[in-house]
Design an enzyme around this catalytic site. Structure first.
Site, PDB file in Angstrom:
ATOM      1  N   GLN A   1      34.998  38.043  50.161  1.00 57.00           N
ATOM      2  CA  GLN A   1      34.149  39.059  49.401  1.00 57.00           C
ATOM      3  C   GLN A   1      32.819  38.813  49.972  1.00 57.00           C
ATOM      4  O   GLN A   1      32.339  37.565  49.715  1.00 57.00           O
ATOM      5  CB  GLN A   1      34.428  38.926  47.738  1.00 57.00           C
ATOM      6  CG  GLN A   1      33.645  40.195  47.176  1.00 57.00           C
ATOM      7  CD  GLN A   1      33.927  40.131  45.572  1.00 57.00           C
ATOM      8  OE1 GLN A   1      33.447  39.060  45.095  1.00 57.00           O
ATOM      9  NE2 GLN A   1      34.555  41.020  44.967  1.00 57.00           N
TER      10      GLN A   1
ATOM     11  N   ARG B   1      34.365  46.683  46.240  1.00 54.56           N
ATOM     12  CA  ARG B   1      34.673  46.919  44.935  1.00 54.56           C
ATOM     13  C   ARG B   1      33.861  47.416  43.885  1.00 54.56           C
ATOM     14  O   ARG B   1      32.446  47.077  44.107  1.00 54.56           O
ATOM     15  CB  ARG B   1      34.844  45.089  44.575  1.00 54.56           C
ATOM     16  CG  ARG B   1      35.540  44.896  43.062  1.00 54.56           C
ATOM     17  CD  ARG B   1      35.375  43.471  42.636  1.00 54.56           C
ATOM     18  NE  ARG B   1      36.837  43.244  41.980  1.00 54.56           N
ATOM     19  CZ  ARG B   1      36.768  42.288  41.020  1.00 54.56           C
ATOM     20  NH1 ARG B   1      35.729  41.357  40.665  1.00 54.56           N
ATOM     21  NH2 ARG B   1      37.857  42.049  40.285  1.00 54.56           N
TER      22      ARG B   1
ATOM     23  N   GLY C   1      43.451  37.573  38.051  1.00 53.37           N
ATOM     24  CA  GLY C   1      42.683  36.520  38.449  1.00 53.37           C
ATOM     25  C   GLY C   1      42.923  35.295  37.606  1.00 53.37           C
ATOM     26  O   GLY C   1      43.508  34.483  38.314  1.00 53.37           O
ATOM     27  N   ARG C   2      42.166  34.916  36.211  1.00 49.12           N
ATOM     28  CA  ARG C   2      42.759  33.727  35.919  1.00 49.12           C
ATOM     29  C   ARG C   2      44.194  33.283  35.884  1.00 49.12           C
ATOM     30  O   ARG C   2      44.362  32.078  35.915  1.00 49.12           O
ATOM     31  CB  ARG C   2      42.003  33.619  34.358  1.00 49.12           C
ATOM     32  CG  ARG C   2      40.422  33.891  34.542  1.00 49.12           C
ATOM     33  CD  ARG C   2      39.850  33.649  33.139  1.00 49.12           C
ATOM     34  NE  ARG C   2      38.405  33.494  33.460  1.00 49.12           N
ATOM     35  CZ  ARG C   2      37.682  33.520  32.406  1.00 49.12           C
ATOM     36  NH1 ARG C   2      38.095  33.135  31.088  1.00 49.12           N
ATOM     37  NH2 ARG C   2      36.280  33.527  32.695  1.00 49.12           N
TER      38      ARG C   2
ATOM     39  N   TYR D   1      25.727  43.362  40.474  1.00 45.37           N
ATOM     40  CA  TYR D   1      25.064  42.733  41.610  1.00 45.37           C
ATOM     41  C   TYR D   1      24.247  43.724  42.423  1.00 45.37           C
ATOM     42  O   TYR D   1      24.414  44.977  41.951  1.00 45.37           O
ATOM     43  CB  TYR D   1      25.936  41.860  42.477  1.00 45.37           C
ATOM     44  CG  TYR D   1      26.723  40.636  41.613  1.00 45.37           C
ATOM     45  CD1 TYR D   1      25.793  39.735  40.907  1.00 45.37           C
ATOM     46  CD2 TYR D   1      28.003  40.735  41.374  1.00 45.37           C
ATOM     47  CE1 TYR D   1      26.218  38.995  40.252  1.00 45.37           C
ATOM     48  CE2 TYR D   1      28.421  39.816  40.555  1.00 45.37           C
ATOM     49  CZ  TYR D   1      27.633  38.793  39.840  1.00 45.37           C
ATOM     50  OH  TYR D   1      28.291  37.739  39.168  1.00 45.37           O
TER      51      TYR D   1
END
Length: 364
Positions: free
Chosen positions: A100, A233, A322-323, A186
Site C-alpha cells: 500500500q 483504497r 484486519g485485526r 490522507y
C-alpha cells in the site's frame, strides 16, 4: 450450500481458492533509522500467506509522506531490499502480496520533517492525531497534527512522480502489485473533499478538479506498472479527521467511473469500523457496483455472516479482515472450519518486538 467466502475467484490475474483478504494494518515495526522492513516483518507476513491477497501496512512514498513513527517506506534502496525479504517469504508460502503506497499529507507532525509543517491541498485547521514516539520516554503516544501548509502546483506534480517511483520500487521489491492509499483522511482523500481542499486552481473547487490529483496518481502508477497491478483504497463514509464533506459520495461515484475505464486491478472500499460511525448504505453499495464492475474488496468489522451477505448480494468480490488476522495467522482456515478466533493484544498493536506480532499460534 457453499459459503460465498470460500468459492474460487480471480484477483489481479491470480486464481485464488477463497475470498479472504488481509487488510492493510499499521504495525510500526520497521527498523531505525531509515524505516526499513526486516526479517521480522517478513515472518509476520509469511505467517499469513494463506490470505487470497495480502495488502501490506501503508508505506510512505517519500520522507515527506511520513506521518507515524516506525512505519516503513518504499523510496530508499535499503527499504526496497527490506521489502524483498517480505515478498520472497510470502511467495515461498504460495501467497500474493500488494504494497500500500502512502502519503499522509496533513496527518503528520513537524517532528518528522525537521520542524517543517506537514503539507496538504490547503492550509485548513482540523482535528486529527497521529502516533508518535516521545523521544524523552521512548513510548508511543497520540499527538495533535498542526494546521498544514498548502502545496504548490509544482510540489503536487513532484508527489505524483513520487507515487510513480514508489510503484517502480515495488516491482523491484517483488510485489505482485500496489494499492494506492486514497482513504482515511490522507493526502489523496484530502484532495477529494471540500472540507480539506479549498483550492481555487485546477486541483480544487469543482468535482472534476478535486478528482484531478487522484486521476494523476492512478494514471502515473498504472503507466509505470500496468493497470492490472494498480489498485486504490477509498473511504466514502469517513467523517472523522475533518473529512465530513457533503459532496463526497457523488465525488467517489465519479471516481468509480474513471477507475472502471482505467481498468485497475480492484477497488478497495473501507467502511468506518468504530462505534457510532456512519453506516455504509446499501443504496451506495448498489450505486458504486453499477459504476465499477471490476473486483471490489470491502473491509470494516466483517464477520463470516456479514462477509457472506455482501458477497451473495454482489456488492463485493472479496472481504478484507484486519485485526482478526493479527491474532489468527491462519484466519481463512479458522473461518472455513468454524474454529474459534483468538483475541489480539491491543497494547502491542503499534511498535515493539515479536510479542503480539509473530507469536500468535495457528489452530491445532
Amino acid at each position: 450450500m457453499k459459503s460465498p467466502l470460500f468459492t474460487p475467484s480471480t484477483i489481479a490475474g491470480h486464481a485464488v481458492s477463497h475470498r479472504v483478504v488481509m487488510a492493510p494494518m499499521t504495525r510500526a515495526r520497521s527498523s531505525q533509522p531509515g524505516d526499513v522492513p526486516t526479517a521480522l516483518n517478513a515472518r509476520y507476513y509469511a505467517q499469513r500467506a494463506s490470505a487470497a491477497l495480502i495488502i501490506t501496512e501503508a508505506s510512505q512514498i517519500s520522507p515527506q509522506g511520513k506521518g507515524y513513527s516506525f512505519t516503513p517506506g518504499i523510496y530508499s534502496p535499503a527499504q526496497v531490499a527490506g521489502w524483498r525479504l517480505v515478498t520472497d517469504a510470502v511467495h515461498a508460502e504460495g501467497g500474493k502480496i500488494f504494497v500500500q503506497l502512502w502519503h499522509v499529507g496533513r496527518m503528520s507532525h513537524p517532528d518528522f520533517h525537521h520542524g517543517e509543517l506537514p503539507v496538504a491541498p490547503s492550509a485548513v485547521p482540523f482535528q486529527g492525531q497521529i502516533w508518535k514516539v516521545n523521544p524523552s520516554t521512548g513510548l508511543g503516544e497520540m499527538v495533535d497534527s498542526p494546521t498544514p501548509r498548502a502545496l504548490s502546483r509544482r510540489e503536487i506534480q513532484a508527489i505524483v512522480e513520487d507515487f510513480r517511483t514508489a510503484a517502480r520500487n515495488a516491482m523491484e521489491a517483488g510485489f505482485d502489485g500496489v494499492e494506492i492509499h486514497g482513504a482515511n483522511g490522507y493526502l489523496v482523500d484530502q484532495f477529494l473533499r471540500t472540507t480539506s481542499n479549498t483550492r481555487t486552481d485546477e486541483y480544487g473547487g469543482t468535482r472534476q478538479n478535486r478528482l484531478r490529483f487522484l486521476r494523476d496518481v492512478v494514471n502515473a502508477v498504472a503507466d509505470e506498472v500496468g493497470a492490472d497491478r494498480t489498485a486504490l483504497r477509498l473511504a466514502p463514509f469517513l467523517t472523522a479527521r475533518g473529512m465530513a464533506c457533503p459532496d463526497i459520495l457523488p465525488t467517489m461515484l465519479e471516481a468509480a467511473d474513471f477507475l472502471q475505464a482505467a481498468g485497475i486491478a480492484y477497488l478497495h472500499l473501507v467502511e468506518a469500523d468504530w462505534d457510532d460511525a456512519p453506516q455504509f448504505t446499501e443504496a451506495f453499495r448498489q450505486e458504486i457496483r453499477g459504476r465499477f464492475r471490476r473486483p471490489i474488496i470491502v473491509a470494516g468489522h466483517y464477520d463470516l455472516e456479514k462477509a457472506n451477505w455482501v458477497l451473495a448480494h454482489g456488492y463485493a468480490d472479496f472481504v478484507a479482515f484486519g485485526r482478526p488476522f493479527i491474532a489468527n495467522p491462519d484466519l481463512p482456515r479458522r473461518l472455513a472450519e468454524n474454529i474459534p478466533l483468538a483475541s489480539f493484544d491491543g497494547a502491542s498493536l503499534f511498535g515493539g518486538d515479536e510479542r503480539g506480532y509473530i507469536d500468535y499460534q495457528r489452530a491445532g
